[in-house]
Write a protein that holds these residues in place. Structure first.
Motif, PDB file in Angstrom:
ATOM      1  N   GLU A 260       1.160  19.640 -25.597  1.00 14.94           N
ATOM      2  CA  GLU A 260       1.305  19.144 -26.838  1.00 14.94           C
ATOM      3  C   GLU A 260      -0.124  18.692 -27.777  1.00 14.94           C
ATOM      4  O   GLU A 260       0.030  19.011 -28.954  1.00 14.94           O
ATOM      5  N   ASN A 261      -0.741  17.920 -27.036  1.00 14.40           N
ATOM      6  CA  ASN A 261      -1.946  17.538 -27.788  1.00 14.40           C
ATOM      7  C   ASN A 261      -3.058  18.325 -27.769  1.00 14.40           C
ATOM      8  O   ASN A 261      -4.364  18.075 -27.832  1.00 14.40           O
ATOM      9  N   LYS A 262      -3.189  19.756 -27.568  1.00 19.49           N
ATOM     10  CA  LYS A 262      -4.206  20.691 -27.439  1.00 19.49           C
ATOM     11  C   LYS A 262      -4.769  20.694 -28.952  1.00 19.49           C
ATOM     12  O   LYS A 262      -3.962  20.872 -30.083  1.00 19.49           O
ATOM     13  N   ARG A 263      -6.022  20.955 -29.029  1.00 17.86           N
ATOM     14  CA  ARG A 263      -6.641  21.208 -30.374  1.00 17.86           C
ATOM     15  C   ARG A 263      -8.040  21.965 -30.070  1.00 17.86           C
ATOM     16  O   ARG A 263      -8.242  22.095 -28.701  1.00 17.86           O
ATOM     17  N   ARG A 264      -8.678  22.656 -30.955  1.00 16.84           N
ATOM     18  CA  ARG A 264      -9.670  23.401 -30.665  1.00 16.84           C
ATOM     19  C   ARG A 264     -10.831  22.452 -30.471  1.00 16.84           C
ATOM     20  O   ARG A 264     -11.116  21.409 -31.220  1.00 16.84           O
ATOM     21  N   ALA A 265     -11.632  22.878 -29.454  1.00 13.83           N
ATOM     22  CA  ALA A 265     -12.757  22.306 -29.228  1.00 13.83           C
ATOM     23  C   ALA A 265     -13.888  22.302 -30.065  1.00 13.83           C
ATOM     24  O   ALA A 265     -14.220  23.371 -30.605  1.00 13.83           O
ATOM     25  N   ASN A 266     -14.513  21.132 -30.561  1.00 13.78           N
ATOM     26  CA  ASN A 266     -15.727  21.238 -31.731  1.00 13.78           C
ATOM     27  C   ASN A 266     -16.850  21.248 -30.755  1.00 13.78           C
ATOM     28  O   ASN A 266     -16.840  21.165 -29.449  1.00 13.78           O
ATOM     29  N   LEU A 267     -18.087  21.377 -31.657  1.00 13.49           N
ATOM     30  CA  LEU A 267     -19.213  21.410 -30.959  1.00 13.49           C
ATOM     31  C   LEU A 267     -19.678  20.222 -30.049  1.00 13.49           C
ATOM     32  O   LEU A 267     -20.369  20.346 -28.952  1.00 13.49           O
ATOM     33  N   SER A 268     -19.264  18.901 -30.596  1.00 11.56           N
ATOM     34  CA  SER A 268     -19.482  17.775 -29.906  1.00 11.56           C
ATOM     35  C   SER A 268     -18.731  17.781 -28.619  1.00 11.56           C
ATOM     36  O   SER A 268     -19.149  17.273 -27.763  1.00 11.56           O
ATOM     37  N   ASP A 269     -17.491  18.117 -28.523  1.00 10.26           N
ATOM     38  CA  ASP A 269     -16.849  18.087 -27.358  1.00 10.26           C
ATOM     39  C   ASP A 269     -17.351  19.112 -26.477  1.00 10.26           C
ATOM     40  O   ASP A 269     -17.718  18.914 -25.214  1.00 10.26           O
ATOM     41  N   ILE A 270     -17.731  20.286 -26.782  1.00  6.59           N
ATOM     42  CA  ILE A 270     -18.514  21.280 -25.746  1.00  6.59           C
ATOM     43  C   ILE A 270     -19.676  20.698 -25.213  1.00  6.59           C
ATOM     44  O   ILE A 270     -20.169  20.863 -24.004  1.00  6.59           O
ATOM     45  N   MET A 271     -20.428  20.120 -26.089  1.00  2.20           N
ATOM     46  CA  MET A 271     -21.908  19.537 -25.797  1.00  2.20           C
ATOM     47  C   MET A 271     -21.786  18.637 -24.802  1.00  2.20           C
ATOM     48  O   MET A 271     -22.383  18.582 -23.693  1.00  2.20           O
ATOM     49  N   ILE A 272     -20.579  17.516 -25.125  1.00  2.00           N
ATOM     50  CA  ILE A 272     -20.813  16.325 -24.276  1.00  2.00           C
ATOM     51  C   ILE A 272     -20.146  16.802 -22.823  1.00  2.00           C
ATOM     52  O   ILE A 272     -20.532  16.465 -22.025  1.00  2.00           O
ATOM     53  N   LEU A 273     -19.254  17.701 -22.736  1.00  2.00           N
ATOM     54  CA  LEU A 273     -18.366  17.967 -21.621  1.00  2.00           C
ATOM     55  C   LEU A 273     -19.231  18.787 -20.727  1.00  2.00           C
ATOM     56  O   LEU A 273     -19.190  18.813 -19.453  1.00  2.00           O
ATOM     57  N   ILE A 274     -19.897  19.787 -21.333  1.00  2.84           N
ATOM     58  CA  ILE A 274     -20.771  20.542 -20.636  1.00  2.84           C
ATOM     59  C   ILE A 274     -22.123  19.997 -19.960  1.00  2.84           C
ATOM     60  O   ILE A 274     -22.159  20.042 -18.650  1.00  2.84           O
ATOM     61  N   VAL A 275     -22.487  18.867 -20.695  1.00  2.00           N
ATOM     62  CA  VAL A 275     -23.651  18.045 -20.047  1.00  2.00           C
ATOM     63  C   VAL A 275     -23.191  17.056 -19.104  1.00  2.00           C
ATOM     64  O   VAL A 275     -23.721  16.738 -17.991  1.00  2.00           O
ATOM     65  N   ARG A 276     -22.156  16.255 -19.533  1.00  2.00           N
ATOM     66  CA  ARG A 276     -21.908  15.080 -18.691  1.00  2.00           C
ATOM     67  C   ARG A 276     -20.672  15.251 -17.983  1.00  2.00           C
ATOM     68  O   ARG A 276     -20.213  14.390 -17.267  1.00  2.00           O
ATOM     69  N   GLY A 277     -19.827  16.461 -18.093  1.00  2.00           N
ATOM     70  CA  GLY A 277     -18.703  16.395 -17.572  1.00  2.00           C
ATOM     71  C   GLY A 277     -18.774  17.208 -15.977  1.00  2.00           C
ATOM     72  O   GLY A 277     -19.855  17.537 -15.622  1.00  2.00           O
ATOM     73  N   LYS A 278     -17.620  17.104 -15.090  1.00  2.00           N
ATOM     74  CA  LYS A 278     -17.687  17.619 -13.996  1.00  2.00           C
ATOM     75  C   LYS A 278     -16.848  18.810 -13.799  1.00  2.00           C
ATOM     76  O   LYS A 278     -16.135  18.821 -14.641  1.00  2.00           O
ATOM     77  N   SER A 279     -17.213  19.643 -12.873  1.00  2.00           N
ATOM     78  CA  SER A 279     -16.356  20.695 -12.415  1.00  2.00           C
ATOM     79  C   SER A 279     -15.303  20.207 -11.401  1.00  2.00           C
ATOM     80  O   SER A 279     -15.813  19.462 -10.560  1.00  2.00           O
ATOM     81  N   ILE A 280     -14.200  21.130 -11.470  1.00  2.00           N
ATOM     82  CA  ILE A 280     -13.442  20.583 -10.456  1.00  2.00           C
ATOM     83  C   ILE A 280     -13.556  21.341  -9.172  1.00  2.00           C
ATOM     84  O   ILE A 280     -14.204  22.400  -8.946  1.00  2.00           O
TER      85      ILE A 280
END
Length: 280
Positions: A260-280
């Protein structure tokens, strides 16, 4: 015609390496160059500006090696910081007389028209200008010597929203007139607004180089509680981040999960999650 071309470019420092990066920009492009502090943005821009040398690879502007650019070629390139490289005590109208003797394509009337448009007092000294006015003066100078390539390193850093908005409008006009703009900024929302190409550099390597439209159409962003996180198909998750409040943020490829709470990822989302995020 590719206006800017970098190919297999390497620059080594004691604790950092610009690692075999490649990209190209065509006329009419506004490219946002993003990445965290120390990622290699300023090094790359200074190489293009001829300020910093490099160890190997190729850096071309107007399909010429940057070491072989003519005087006319260099007049068509503008490298802009958020500071001025002019004496603090010089007045703007005096500065015009100096610039007239530097640039082959200098247009005095155009310069004073831009001063009026940008509300810059020609009788002020450089040191009396605010940060935003310094950026606008740099742009006025660049536009008055008919630059076709604009290389900007954090030009809107520390500016108020109104000054930022005005500068972004100017850069958009430059691209519409066929100019090429390469701009580094930590204000990712600004880049999302005006850029049509995004290059993401991380630890000296380019990890994304996409048209903005394609990049923003590539990922969905989610922010869910623990219960929802436990139920979803983790194989769909590209990168995720666990927050201290028990909330989980993650991105997936577009339309791979239906929540339900899906939205398009913006540049900040992509940048933060690619740099600081973890892979499964």
């Amino acid at each position: 015609m590719e206006v800017i071309t970098i190919k297999n470019l390497n620059k080594e420092y004691k604790k950092f390496k610009l690692d075999n990066i490649s990209f190209s920009l065509s006329a009419g492009t506004i490219c946002g160059f993003i990445g965290e502090n120390g990622a290699g943005k300023s090094t790359t821009l200074k190489i293009l500006a001829g300020i910093t040398s490099f160890n190997s690879g190729m850096a071309n502007i107007f399909e010429k090696n940057i070491d072989k650019l003519s005087k006319n070629d260099r007049d068509n390139i503008s490298f802009i910081l958020d500071e001025l490289n002019f004496p603090d005590s010089i007045k703007i109208f005096q500065l015009e007389k100096v610039l007239h003797n530097i640039f082959l394509t200098w247009d005095k009337d155009c310069f004073f028209d831009y001063l009026t448009k940008f509300n810059i007092d020609k009788n002020k000294r450089c040191k009396e200008l605010s940060k935003g006015m310094k950026v606008k003066l740099n742009l006025a100078i660049s536009l008055s010597h008919k630059a076709k390539v604009f290389i900007l390193d954090e030009p809107t850093n520390g500016l108020d929203p109104i000054a930022r908005d005005e500068i972004l409008d100017i850069l958009s006009s430059v691209a519409l007139d066929g100019g090429t703009v390469l701009i580094s900024s930590h204000i990712v929302e600004d880049l999302e607004r005006i850029c049509n190409q995004i290059i993401f550099i991380h630890q000296g390597r380019i990890i994304l180089n996409e048209y903005k439209k394609d990049l923003l159409d590539m990922y969905d962003y989610f922010k869910v509680d623990q219960e929802t996180w436990d139920k979803i198909d983790k194989s769909m998750v590209i990168k995720y981040k666990d927050n201290v409040d028990g909330v989980h943020e993650f991105i997936t490829l577009k339309d791979k999960l239906d929540l339900e709470n899906k939205r398009r990822a913006n540049l900040s989302d992509i940048m933060i999650l690619i740099v600081r995020g973890k892979s499964i």
